[in-house]
Scaffold this active site. Structure first.
Site, PDB file in Angstrom:
ATOM      1  N   CYS A 122       0.928  -1.264   0.017  1.00 37.15           N
ATOM      2  CA  CYS A 122      -0.062   0.177  -0.212  1.00 37.15           C
ATOM      3  C   CYS A 122       0.924   1.246  -0.036  1.00 37.15           C
ATOM      4  CB  CYS A 122      -0.907  -0.062   1.322  1.00 37.15           C
ATOM      5  SG  CYS A 122      -2.286   1.528   1.299  1.00 37.15           S
ATOM      6  N   CYS A 123       2.047   1.340   1.004  1.00 35.93           N
ATOM      7  CA  CYS A 123       2.877   2.432   0.832  1.00 35.93           C
ATOM      8  C   CYS A 123       3.419   2.514  -0.398  1.00 35.93           C
ATOM      9  CB  CYS A 123       4.018   2.323   2.185  1.00 35.93           C
ATOM     10  SG  CYS A 123       3.265   2.694   3.687  1.00 35.93           S
ATOM     11  N   CYS A 206      -3.426   4.111   9.574  1.00 38.80           N
ATOM     12  CA  CYS A 206      -2.057   3.642  10.037  1.00 38.80           C
ATOM     13  C   CYS A 206      -1.588   4.745  11.106  1.00 38.80           C
ATOM     14  CB  CYS A 206      -0.826   3.390   9.014  1.00 38.80           C
ATOM     15  SG  CYS A 206      -1.791   2.337   7.699  1.00 38.80           S
ATOM     16  N   CYS A 229       7.614   4.347   5.728  1.00 39.93           N
ATOM     17  CA  CYS A 229       6.848   4.358   4.535  1.00 39.93           C
ATOM     18  C   CYS A 229       7.682   3.804   3.399  1.00 39.93           C
ATOM     19  CB  CYS A 229       5.896   5.407   4.167  1.00 39.93           C
ATOM     20  SG  CYS A 229       6.937   6.628   3.854  1.00 39.93           S
TER      21      CYS A 229
HETATM   22  S1  SF4 Z   1       0.412   4.558   5.769  1.00 40.89           S
HETATM   23 FE1  SF4 Z   1      -0.965   3.150   5.736  1.00 40.89          FE
HETATM   24  S2  SF4 Z   1      -2.615   3.760   4.151  1.00 40.89           S
HETATM   25 FE2  SF4 Z   1      -0.971   5.182   4.092  1.00 40.89          FE
HETATM   26  S3  SF4 Z   1       0.152   4.345   2.020  1.00 40.89           S
HETATM   27 FE3  SF4 Z   1       0.975   3.353   3.888  1.00 40.89          FE
HETATM   28  S4  SF4 Z   1      -0.102   1.317   4.511  1.00 40.89           S
HETATM   29 FE4  SF4 Z   1      -1.520   2.827   2.820  1.00 40.89          FE
END
Ligand code: SF4
Length: 247
Positions: A122-123, A206, A229
């Site tokens: 996701c990041c 998060c 991240c």
């Molecule tokens: S912090 Fe969480 S929601 Fe944001 S990009 Fe990363 S995994 Fe995805």
């Protein structure tokens, strides 16, 4: 002239970073923003809890400096409003908001729940990819990272080379107390969530508020081994080299 031919070499990035390591704070920023690499410099900002300090220092020297902000689509609404409030307060005239590729998002995270199954993935799609695209033509990236944040940041220096880029951390040596004192001295506006116990603020799913005595980044990716991240981990390569195969 091609974009690539305007970039500094890795050797020059390394030598320049070494020469900047003795500096910090405003002195370092003046060297960068008023030196020969000006015009090839960007600030990376999440417009989080401590962002105002670095941005104030930058704005005092050159408020037209590009400030790169990644809107992952998962941020708190308060962060987006704070971005606008702070930019106006400081007179920053070149805040650039970048977003993930819609086509990629619709392919790998159509329901917006990838963070539950694969936070790293996701990041990667929501932060690392758009960040790499946004930064690929800059020689110098200024960040607000500090050693007191701990974990991977514990050994930060004020300048480091990464391929053909230099990553600069003017506040690496600043303490939490110095950050707080600067906020008070300059009467900087706070992120609205700070009053509710948030000390490090990223995406809403998060990030949680802190209990008394917890480390400043303990509320990020709580329950996961993940502490970063990933945007600062890898060189910002050309897009064709940076793009992950999501198939
Ligand atoms: S912090 Fe969480 S929601 Fe944001 S990009 Fe990363 S995994 Fe995805």
């Amino acid at each position: 002239m091609s974009t690539h031919s305007r970039r500094i070499t890795a050797a020059r990035a390394y030598i320049t970073a070494q020469s900047w390591r003795a500096l910090e704070g405003s002195a370092l920023l003046k060297e960068i923003l008023q030196g020969p690499l000006r015009g090839k410099v960007a600030v990376s900002s999440s417009f989080g809890a401590e962002a105002a300090v670095l941005l104030h220092l930058v704005a005092e020297i050159d408020p037209t400096t590009p400030v790169i902000f990644i809107d992952t689509g998962m941020l708190f609404a308060e962060t987006l409003s704070y971005r606008d409030t702070l930019a106006q307060h400081l007179g920053l005239s070149n805040v650039q908001t970048h977003t993930p590729q819609l086509q990629l998002l619709s392919s790998v995270d159509p329901d917006g729940d990838l963070h539950l199954r694969d936070a790293h993935g996701c990041c990667q799609v929501r932060k690392v990819e758009p960040y790499g695209q946004a930064m690929r033509n800059f020689d110098v990236i200024i960040t607000g990272r500090k050693r007191f944040h701990g974990d991977a940041r514990s050994d930060l220096t004020s300048a480091e080379s990464s391929g053909r880029q230099i990553k600069v951390n003017p506040l690496a040596n600043w303490s939490a107390r110095e950050i707080e004192e600067y906020f008070l001295l300059k009467q900087l506006p706070r992120h609205p969530l700070v009053d509710f116990g948030y000390k490090s603020i990223g995406c809403a799913p998060c990030t949680r508020k802190l209990d008394a005595g917890e480390d400043v980044r303990a509320g990020r990716w709580c329950g996961h081994a993940k502490t970063e991240c990933g945007i600062h981990n890898a060189p910002n390569l050309e897009p064709e080299k940076h793009l992950v195969n999501w198939s």
